[in-house]
Structure formats: structure tokens, C-alpha cells
Design a protein around this motif. Structure first.
Motif, PDB file in Angstrom:
ATOM      1  N   GLY A  11     -23.805  13.477  23.544  1.00 20.09           N
ATOM      2  CA  GLY A  11     -23.380  14.834  23.843  1.00 20.09           C
ATOM      3  C   GLY A  11     -22.604  15.467  22.709  1.00 20.09           C
ATOM      4  N   TRP A  12     -22.691  16.774  22.640  1.00 18.62           N
ATOM      5  CA  TRP A  12     -21.830  17.571  21.772  1.00 18.62           C
ATOM      6  C   TRP A  12     -20.857  18.333  22.670  1.00 18.62           C
ATOM      7  N   PHE A  13     -19.595  18.156  22.384  1.00 16.90           N
ATOM      8  CA  PHE A  13     -18.534  18.868  23.090  1.00 16.90           C
ATOM      9  C   PHE A  13     -17.795  19.729  22.070  1.00 16.90           C
ATOM     10  N   ARG A  14     -17.058  20.692  22.572  1.00 19.61           N
ATOM     11  CA  ARG A  14     -16.223  21.485  21.676  1.00 19.61           C
ATOM     12  C   ARG A  14     -14.896  21.810  22.344  1.00 19.61           C
ATOM     13  N   GLN A  15     -13.898  22.005  21.506  1.00 20.05           N
ATOM     14  CA  GLN A  15     -12.570  22.346  22.009  1.00 20.05           C
ATOM     15  C   GLN A  15     -11.958  23.409  21.115  1.00 20.05           C
ATOM     16  N   ALA A  16     -11.730  24.567  21.711  1.00 15.38           N
ATOM     17  CA  ALA A  16     -11.080  25.667  21.009  1.00 15.38           C
ATOM     18  C   ALA A  16      -9.574  25.561  21.227  1.00 15.38           C
ATOM     19  N   PRO A  17      -8.786  26.147  20.348  1.00 14.93           N
ATOM     20  CA  PRO A  17      -7.325  26.083  20.503  1.00 14.93           C
ATOM     21  C   PRO A  17      -6.886  26.586  21.869  1.00 14.93           C
ATOM     22  N   GLY A  18      -6.069  25.788  22.554  1.00 15.40           N
ATOM     23  CA  GLY A  18      -5.538  26.189  23.846  1.00 15.40           C
ATOM     24  C   GLY A  18      -6.504  26.064  25.005  1.00 15.40           C
ATOM     25  N   LYS A  19      -7.683  25.517  24.738  1.00 12.68           N
ATOM     26  CA  LYS A  19      -8.678  25.392  25.806  1.00 12.68           C
ATOM     27  C   LYS A  19      -9.063  23.937  26.018  1.00 12.68           C
TER      28      LYS A  19
END
Length: 131
Positions: A35-43
Motif C-alpha cells: 500500500g501507499w499511504f500519505r500523511q499531511a501535516p496535522g492530519k
């Protein structure tokens, strides 16, 4: 020892493209969902796309469907995420992860939305979409 290493992140203008790569070692892709996941600042970290290592089935989050394409090369132990039509809201650290998935296991749509399903994680690569 299982390891995942991402590469390919960077700065791109809105509407541009990037291809992320994930190099796997220490395990066989055939028995895993990647899987590819992502994390934005504060999320919170969110699932973007997943691919079955055994049959190549795919899953995409609604926010990226039609813009991102996931693919794999089992022989080279590589998984790719081709991203088109990038938007500023795609800005995040992108992580590659592996979840053990035996035949007949949970569908990708169930696995890909839960970080707890994934045993191995890469260190992440930053994608910034900005003028």
C-alpha cells in the motif's frame, strides 16, 4: 529482515506528475498487499492505493482515483505509484507499506484503509505540490 525504501518524491507544480518507487527486500511480494499511504501535516495517515502482490488487484481512494496508478514488478520487488494531475492537497509524506495477505484474505478495500493491517513500513518520501 523486511525493508521498504521509498524514492521519487519532490517538488512539483499543480497539474504536474511524479512517480514514486518502493523497493522491497527481505520478503516475497506474492504473499503481501503493498500500500501507499500519505500523511499531511496535522492530519492522520490515510490509505491512497494498494495492490495485491499475488494477483495485481488494485484499490484507490476516491480522492486519487483516475489520477494515480499503482503497479508492481514482483521479480524486481518494486512497487510504483504514478501520480498525475497533482493538486496542492496531495502534498504529504508518502509511505510504502506491506501487509501479509494470504489467498482469500480481506479485500483490498478493507486492508487499504487501516494502517494497523500493515506490518512493514518505509521511511517516507515528501511530495510537495506548489507553484
Amino acid at each position: 529482515q523486511a525493508q521498504l525504501v521509498e524514492s521519487g518524491g519532490g517538488l512539483v507544480q499543480p497539474g504536474g506528475s511524479l512517480r514514486l518507487s518502493c523497493a522491497a527486500s527481505g520478503f516475497t511480494l506474492d504473499y503481501y498487499a503493498i500500500g501507499w499511504f500519505r500523511q499531511a501535516p496535522g492530519k492522520e495517515r490515510e490509505g491512497v492505493s494498494c495492490i495485491s502482490g499475488s494477483n495485481g488487484g488494485t484499490y484507490y481512494a476516491a480522492s486519487v482515483k483516475g489520477r494515480f496508478t499503482i503497479s508492481k514488478d514482483n521479480a524486481e520487488k518494486m512497487v510504483y505509484l504514478q501520480m498525475y494531475s497533482l493538486k496542492p492537497e496531495d502534498t504529504a509524506v508518502y509511505y510504502c507499506a506491506a501487509a501479509l495477505r494470504p489467498p482469500g484474505g480481506f479485500p483490498l478495500s478493507t486492508i487499504c484503509v487501516s494502517t494497523s493491517q500493515f506490518q512493514y513500513w518505509g521511511q517516507g518520501t515528501l511530495v510537495t505540490v506548489s507553484e
